[in-house]
Scaffold this motif. Sequence first.
Motif, PDB file in Angstrom:
ATOM      1  N   LYS A 105     -56.818  54.745 -94.560  1.00 17.18           N
ATOM      2  CA  LYS A 105     -56.725  53.402 -95.120  1.00 17.18           C
ATOM      3  C   LYS A 105     -56.446  52.567 -94.028  1.00 17.18           C
ATOM      4  O   LYS A 105     -57.210  51.589 -93.516  1.00 17.18           O
ATOM      5  CB  LYS A 105     -55.214  53.322 -95.963  1.00 17.18           C
ATOM      6  N   TYR A 165     -56.032  61.140 -89.083  1.00 16.45           N
ATOM      7  CA  TYR A 165     -55.953  59.752 -89.058  1.00 16.45           C
ATOM      8  C   TYR A 165     -55.807  59.470 -90.551  1.00 16.45           C
ATOM      9  O   TYR A 165     -56.094  59.981 -91.466  1.00 16.45           O
ATOM     10  CB  TYR A 165     -57.160  59.174 -88.462  1.00 16.45           C
ATOM     11  N   CYS A 166     -55.152  58.155 -90.740  1.00 16.41           N
ATOM     12  CA  CYS A 166     -55.241  57.798 -92.175  1.00 16.41           C
ATOM     13  C   CYS A 166     -56.194  56.973 -92.503  1.00 16.41           C
ATOM     14  O   CYS A 166     -56.974  56.256 -91.743  1.00 16.41           O
ATOM     15  CB  CYS A 166     -54.003  56.603 -91.958  1.00 16.41           C
ATOM     16  N   ASN A 196     -55.251  60.629 -98.334  1.00 14.15           N
ATOM     17  CA  ASN A 196     -55.388  59.468 -97.483  1.00 14.15           C
ATOM     18  C   ASN A 196     -55.589  60.017 -96.127  1.00 14.15           C
ATOM     19  O   ASN A 196     -55.604  59.156 -95.121  1.00 14.15           O
ATOM     20  CB  ASN A 196     -54.171  58.372 -97.476  1.00 14.15           C
ATOM     21  N   ILE A 197     -55.492  61.030 -95.913  1.00 10.55           N
ATOM     22  CA  ILE A 197     -55.724  61.849 -94.376  1.00 10.55           C
ATOM     23  C   ILE A 197     -57.201  62.240 -94.004  1.00 10.55           C
ATOM     24  O   ILE A 197     -57.615  62.993 -95.010  1.00 10.55           O
ATOM     25  CB  ILE A 197     -54.774  62.733 -94.091  1.00 10.55           C
ATOM     26  N   CYS A 242     -49.800  57.742 -95.581  1.00 12.28           N
ATOM     27  CA  CYS A 242     -49.410  58.906 -95.227  1.00 12.28           C
ATOM     28  C   CYS A 242     -48.422  59.224 -94.187  1.00 12.28           C
ATOM     29  O   CYS A 242     -48.162  58.157 -93.442  1.00 12.28           O
ATOM     30  CB  CYS A 242     -50.500  59.648 -94.791  1.00 12.28           C
ATOM     31  N   SER A 243     -47.834  60.389 -94.266  1.00 10.91           N
ATOM     32  CA  SER A 243     -46.522  60.571 -93.281  1.00 10.91           C
ATOM     33  C   SER A 243     -46.570  62.035 -92.874  1.00 10.91           C
ATOM     34  O   SER A 243     -47.168  62.810 -93.649  1.00 10.91           O
ATOM     35  CB  SER A 243     -45.471  60.127 -93.867  1.00 10.91           C
ATOM     36  N   ARG A 303     -44.703  58.024 -90.107  1.00 12.23           N
ATOM     37  CA  ARG A 303     -45.649  57.712 -90.990  1.00 12.23           C
ATOM     38  C   ARG A 303     -46.781  56.562 -90.265  1.00 12.23           C
ATOM     39  O   ARG A 303     -46.505  56.185 -89.238  1.00 12.23           O
ATOM     40  CB  ARG A 303     -44.819  56.971 -92.078  1.00 12.23           C
ATOM     41  N   CYS A 304     -47.941  56.439 -91.046  1.00 18.18           N
ATOM     42  CA  CYS A 304     -48.801  55.671 -90.608  1.00 18.18           C
ATOM     43  C   CYS A 304     -48.370  54.101 -90.697  1.00 18.18           C
ATOM     44  O   CYS A 304     -47.320  53.759 -91.301  1.00 18.18           O
ATOM     45  CB  CYS A 304     -50.187  55.940 -91.254  1.00 18.18           C
ATOM     46  N   LEU A 326     -52.333  60.183 -86.823  1.00 19.18           N
ATOM     47  CA  LEU A 326     -51.278  60.739 -87.283  1.00 19.18           C
ATOM     48  C   LEU A 326     -50.786  62.085 -86.475  1.00 19.18           C
ATOM     49  O   LEU A 326     -49.624  62.587 -86.562  1.00 19.18           O
ATOM     50  CB  LEU A 326     -51.573  61.348 -88.844  1.00 19.18           C
TER      51      LEU A 326
END
Length: 162
Positions: A99, A96-97, A81-82, A36-37, A30-31, A104
């Motif tokens: 936020k 990438y996340c 969120n990605i 996100c994960s 997870r980030c 990722l």
Amino acid sequence: TEINKMARRLEKMSGHLSVNHTAADKLVGRCYCGACSWEGIGDPAVTFYCHCSLCRRAGGAAFVGAAAFKPENVVFHGEANIRDFTPPNSKVPRRYCKKCGSYLAEDARPVLGVYALPIGLCSEPINPKYAPAQHIFYDSRIVDVTDTLPKYLQMPDGPRAD
């Protein structure tokens, strides 16, 4: 098994079925912020430490440890969120996340047919089957590594550095 594969495909399409996997049968990352994960399910296609400049910059490290999975064995959570970004001089986007900016995954589907999932995003100790088994793009390294893993100048189908 074929039934589990079919159930995973249906789960992705419908979102209503559930397949339980043991912790030993999946890699979970997870980030930083948790928005996100991802899950890499089952056996990886390949595991490695990558020394290429793109991975070093994406991961902010001398090299990135990753486990690569076929797309049907990867589940991303928090897709809203990605964001994807393709670096200049690259054929593959990085994920990438939005936020927190955490790196990722590498979407290597266009060239290798896999997602490369950085094992540094895992919170728990990983099953040894997900541990990197080789070094790739070792000709681009910025530090020498003295482990006993094979070191390939570029990809595993090419010449070795050791």
